[in-house]
Design a protein around this motif. Structure first.
Motif, PDB file in Angstrom:
ATOM      1  N   GLY A 170       0.809  -1.214   0.000  1.00  0.00           N
ATOM      2  CA  GLY A 170       0.000   0.000   0.000  1.00  0.00           C
ATOM      3  C   GLY A 170       0.840   1.260   0.000  1.00  0.00           C
ATOM      4  O   GLY A 170       0.460   2.274  -0.596  1.00  0.00           O
ATOM      5  N   ASP A 171       1.997   1.206   0.666  1.00  0.00           N
ATOM      6  CA  ASP A 171       2.877   2.378   0.702  1.00  0.00           C
ATOM      7  C   ASP A 171       3.479   2.622  -0.684  1.00  0.00           C
ATOM      8  O   ASP A 171       3.565   3.773  -1.139  1.00  0.00           O
ATOM      9  CB  ASP A 171       3.977   2.161   1.745  1.00  0.00           C
ATOM     10  N   ALA A 172       3.883   1.546  -1.354  1.00  0.00           N
ATOM     11  CA  ALA A 172       4.484   1.676  -2.687  1.00  0.00           C
ATOM     12  C   ALA A 172       3.481   2.300  -3.664  1.00  0.00           C
ATOM     13  O   ALA A 172       3.790   3.292  -4.341  1.00  0.00           O
ATOM     14  CB  ALA A 172       4.929   0.302  -3.191  1.00  0.00           C
TER      15      ALA A 172
ATOM     16  N   LEU B 278      10.723   4.971  -5.159  1.00  0.00           N
ATOM     17  CA  LEU B 278       9.972   5.207  -3.922  1.00  0.00           C
ATOM     18  C   LEU B 278       9.859   3.941  -3.082  1.00  0.00           C
ATOM     19  O   LEU B 278       9.525   2.870  -3.615  1.00  0.00           O
ATOM     20  CB  LEU B 278       8.564   5.699  -4.284  1.00  0.00           C
ATOM     21  N   ASP B 279      10.133   4.062  -1.784  1.00  0.00           N
ATOM     22  CA  ASP B 279       9.928   2.955  -0.838  1.00  0.00           C
ATOM     23  C   ASP B 279      10.788   1.734  -1.177  1.00  0.00           C
ATOM     24  O   ASP B 279      10.447   0.615  -0.818  1.00  0.00           O
ATOM     25  CB  ASP B 279       8.436   2.565  -0.821  1.00  0.00           C
ATOM     26  N   CYS B 280      11.890   1.949  -1.850  1.00  0.00           N
ATOM     27  CA  CYS B 280      12.694   0.840  -2.352  1.00  0.00           C
ATOM     28  C   CYS B 280      14.075   0.860  -1.680  1.00  0.00           C
ATOM     29  O   CYS B 280      14.891   1.729  -1.963  1.00  0.00           O
ATOM     30  CB  CYS B 280      12.824   0.976  -3.864  1.00  0.00           C
TER      31      CYS B 280
ATOM     32  N   HIS C 157      11.968   5.099   3.560  1.00  0.00           N
ATOM     33  CA  HIS C 157      11.975   5.147   5.031  1.00  0.00           C
ATOM     34  C   HIS C 157      12.571   3.889   5.648  1.00  0.00           C
ATOM     35  O   HIS C 157      12.537   3.747   6.875  1.00  0.00           O
ATOM     36  CB  HIS C 157      10.554   5.379   5.552  1.00  0.00           C
ATOM     37  N   HIS C 158      13.094   2.972   4.828  1.00  0.00           N
ATOM     38  CA  HIS C 158      13.712   1.765   5.390  1.00  0.00           C
ATOM     39  C   HIS C 158      15.104   2.095   5.939  1.00  0.00           C
ATOM     40  O   HIS C 158      15.932   2.644   5.217  1.00  0.00           O
ATOM     41  CB  HIS C 158      13.836   0.678   4.315  1.00  0.00           C
ATOM     42  N   PRO C 159      15.367   1.724   7.197  1.00  0.00           N
ATOM     43  CA  PRO C 159      16.686   2.030   7.776  1.00  0.00           C
ATOM     44  C   PRO C 159      17.822   1.328   7.026  1.00  0.00           C
ATOM     45  O   PRO C 159      18.965   1.762   7.090  1.00  0.00           O
ATOM     46  CB  PRO C 159      16.586   1.517   9.220  1.00  0.00           C
TER      47      PRO C 159
ATOM     48  N   THR D 129      -1.625   1.868   5.815  1.00  0.00           N
ATOM     49  CA  THR D 129      -1.253   0.454   5.662  1.00  0.00           C
ATOM     50  C   THR D 129       0.124   0.180   6.266  1.00  0.00           C
ATOM     51  O   THR D 129       0.299  -0.813   6.968  1.00  0.00           O
ATOM     52  CB  THR D 129      -1.270  -0.008   4.185  1.00  0.00           C
ATOM     53  N   ASP D 130       1.098   1.067   6.041  1.00  0.00           N
ATOM     54  CA  ASP D 130       2.440   0.804   6.569  1.00  0.00           C
ATOM     55  C   ASP D 130       2.507   0.937   8.096  1.00  0.00           C
ATOM     56  O   ASP D 130       3.442   0.452   8.718  1.00  0.00           O
ATOM     57  CB  ASP D 130       3.483   1.733   5.922  1.00  0.00           C
ATOM     58  N   SER D 131       1.527   1.604   8.686  1.00  0.00           N
ATOM     59  CA  SER D 131       1.509   1.707  10.149  1.00  0.00           C
ATOM     60  C   SER D 131       0.580   0.662  10.758  1.00  0.00           C
ATOM     61  O   SER D 131       0.345   0.668  11.963  1.00  0.00           O
ATOM     62  CB  SER D 131       1.051   3.109  10.574  1.00  0.00           C
TER      63      SER D 131
HETATM   64 MN   LIG Z   1       7.026   1.494   3.162  1.00  0.00          MN
END
Ligand SMILES: [Mn+2]
Length: 317
Positions: free
Chosen positions: A27-29, A83-85, A108-110, A157-159
């Motif tokens: 959903g975030d993607a 994005l988000d990758c 946002h991935h560490p 969705t991501d939360s």
């Molecule tokens: Mn994400």
């Protein structure tokens, strides 16, 4: 790391922009792709929104989702935004096969490897969509309802519907702003979180029927055979969240789903309330996070259950 202001300027500086995201989009993607993509269209850029694996059915209601293409046009782009990758291995086609003058990496991935020419990585953000909200401010785009629905999908969705640990005050601030822009939670949340296919409910019934508690009720497991999956008519996408029914039982430390594949292998999904299941999964050649992990065993069901239950049992407090 670059600033969102710099990134906004670089995106605006080009004419032809490609937005892409990771394989098997969530959903975030999709939400980030649409939220930024629609905004860039509004300011007059030529935008291609790309997702190799298309748009999962449950996000197809989002306005603009039909504009997302699954093949990258073989033209040269002034700017490619991933994005988000977290890493280039999750891009398809490979980075070398996409012609972009500059690459911008927003995530946002560490674990992000900062593979862009410009990078904006914020591990405090609950979703990439949360970052996109602030990028739109730099682009001077006020979200309309379509953009707001896309970003709300990303953030909620991501939360895990604002349930996970990384949900912050800023997450709720952004969500509030998206409501101001026209999102109606009562309208969108059932589509994102409640509706499921008949097959998913049928297969859930079969899984619940197999529920077994062991190790003093600290381990709960469920089993789905190939026959169960066949008679429910269920596919992989129908198994989402099933394992949580085992994990969410009072007093249970680990919930496990054993799924028999048609090739005879056993897929094991592990969820836990307290113990580190990623170590257990890794010992069987799998991986994942502390509280959610998985592995694949080449064994018959009985052996797989015995070995995994024994390994989990050793980790119990
Ligand atoms: Mn994400």
């Amino acid at each position: 790391m670059n600033s969102l202001k710099e990134i906004a300027e670089r995106i605006r500086g080009g004419k032809k922009v490609l937005l892409t995201t990771h394989i098997q989009p969530d959903g975030d993607a999709i939400g980030s792709l649409l939220g930024l993509g629609l905004a860039l269209q509004y300011i007059g850029l030529s935008v291609t929104m790309h997702s190799t694996d298309g748009v999962p059915v449950k996000y197809a209601f989002l306005p603009g989702s039909r504009k997302i293409v699954s093949q990258v046009p073989s033209v040269s782009f002034d700017c490619v935004v991933a994005l988000d990758c977290a890493e280039t291995a999750l891009l398809h086609p490979a980075r070398e096969e996409i012609r972009g003058k500059i690459w911008i990496n927003i995530d946002h991935h560490p674990t992000n490897t900062s593979y862009g020419d410009l990078n904006y990585i914020d591990p405090q953000a609950v979703a990439t969509g949360e970052i996109i909200y602030f990028l739109l401010q730099e682009l001077s785009v006020t979200p309309d309802k379509a953009i707001a629905q896309a970003l709300y999908t990303a953030v909620s969705t991501d939360s895990g519907s604002f349930k996970y640990e990384n949900t912050s005050m800023r997450t709720h601030y952004v969500a509030g702003k998206l409501l101001e822009a026209g999102v109606r939670p009562g309208e969108i949340s059932p589509l994102l979180f409640d509706l499921r296919s008949k097959e998913a409910v049928m297969v859930l019934g079969k899984a619940l029927n197999s529920l077994t508690l062991t190790a003093g009720n600290k381990i709960a497991y469920m089993v789905l055979t190939t026959e169960d999956l066949k008679s429910a008519g269920a596919g992989m996408e129908d198994l989402e969240g099933v394992v949580n029914y085992a994990k969410n039982i009072h007093g249970v430390e680990a919930g496990i789903l054993f799924r028999e594949n048609s090739d005879g292998t056993i897929k094991v999904g592990l969820r836990s309330a307290s113990i580190d299941v990623s170590r257990i999964a890794a010992a069987f050649g799998g991986g994942g996070h502390k509280r959610a992990a998985g592995c694949l065993l080449s064994a018959d069901l009985e052996t797989a259950i015995r070995e995994i239950i024994s390994a989990v049992g050793k980790e119990l407090p």
